[in-house]
Design an enzyme around this catalytic site. Sequence first.
Site: not given
Ligand code: PMP
Length: 429
Positions: A144, A239, A267
């Site tokens: 994700y 990511d 995060k």
């Molecule tokens: N990339 C990863 C690996 C994530 O875990 C997340 C959120 N869980 C996101 C992108 C998206 O981040 P946000 O919820 O702050 O938009």
Amino acid sequence: MKLEKSKKLFKEAQKYLVGGVNSPVRAFKSIGIEPIFIEKAKGSRVWDVDGNEYIDYVLSWGPLILGHANDQIINAIKQVSNYGTSFGAPTELEIEMAKAVVEAVPSIEMVRFVNSGTEATMSAIRLARGYTGKKKIIKFEGCYHGHGDSLLVSAGSGVATLGIPGTPGIPEELAKLTIVLPYNDIDAVEEAFKKYGDDIACVIIEPVAGNMGTIAPSKEYHQRLREITKEYNSLLIWDEVMTGFRLALGGAQELYGIEPDLTTLGKVIGAGLPVGAYGGKAEIMKYVAPEGPVYQAGTLSGNPLAMVAGLRQLEILKEKNPYPDLEEKGKRLEEGIKQLIEKYNIKATVNRVGSMMTIFFTDKEVKNFEDAKSSDLETFNKFYISMLEKGIYLAPSQFEASFLSTAHSDEDIEKTLNAIEDSFKEIGG
Ligand code: PMP
């Protein structure tokens, strides 16, 4: 467990907020119970509006590596807020924060701050396309990367949890440009590059997956992925929204010793305030406006409250180096759970990297999304509810990671293992 106030608030919330929440996984829909409303938190603990106390392994889905309401971070936010909340103009704090990121993350020479992980990955994909002049991207099943159009194909996290199959709202023409491959399978990557190599702008990957539960590929897999992308002049985007500053100060790339072209962060970088970032080689980053032609902007980007919260958190991480201790605690929890799995003959597997961990309710080794989906979700749900009743707050989905913070004590881990033992007795018996 008394949950009257939560129930009342959820009823009210549903009148005005879609599904009563502002992010789907919070609704606990797949678990079949109603969400609990949180009133406050401190350290490893959260309290709901009915006064129930929980040991928290969600930690706002990862940002709070120092636990909730860390005094130094809260004080920094209070202090900076006295001077105003946003200027939409450059500040010195942004330089300090950028320096902290560049110093910590091996492959990042220049960085751009945004407001969420979604914005970071969306922008990184646009940059990769703009820089290479190519259209297609590769992502992996169960990863994700936020809800940007190009990335919401075969996604993990809430998309997997809710079993949403396709990509309604996303034009087929765009979705077609996203090639989805099985995670952790280098042959599939080789094949895709042989077929479409000339038009692949980038490969985006969670270097350690958290959004289909925790899964760590081998070093050889990542090395080969690095080689292939280089060979085809395709950018490799790691990511690290979840893994950045969590698995090590330099993220997963410090652990694996591999340098992606671009890295996305979120995060932990914001300590619970809305911050995301993307960064990488200066030559590539200089393609972003105002230096280059790839446009990306933000009214609140580099917001002083968010910057100071993130900066203070990164400074504490750098100074204290909590990673060996987090590893130690994670190991204790993992080993304790493994012993209980054996003792109570539970069909389950534990995957862990540092302070990220998932119990999958399958006896298979979990190396990709297919394996993760072999988990018995009914057992997961029973386990989840049982743990919640015992005061342990886990991520409400099999396809997520649980997180430890420096605020989790030995006593917390002991209590958690006792709760797991009691839950295993219930579900295994
Ligand atoms: N990339 C990863 C690996 C994530 O875990 C997340 C959120 N869980 C996101 C992108 C998206 O981040 P946000 O919820 O702050 O938009």
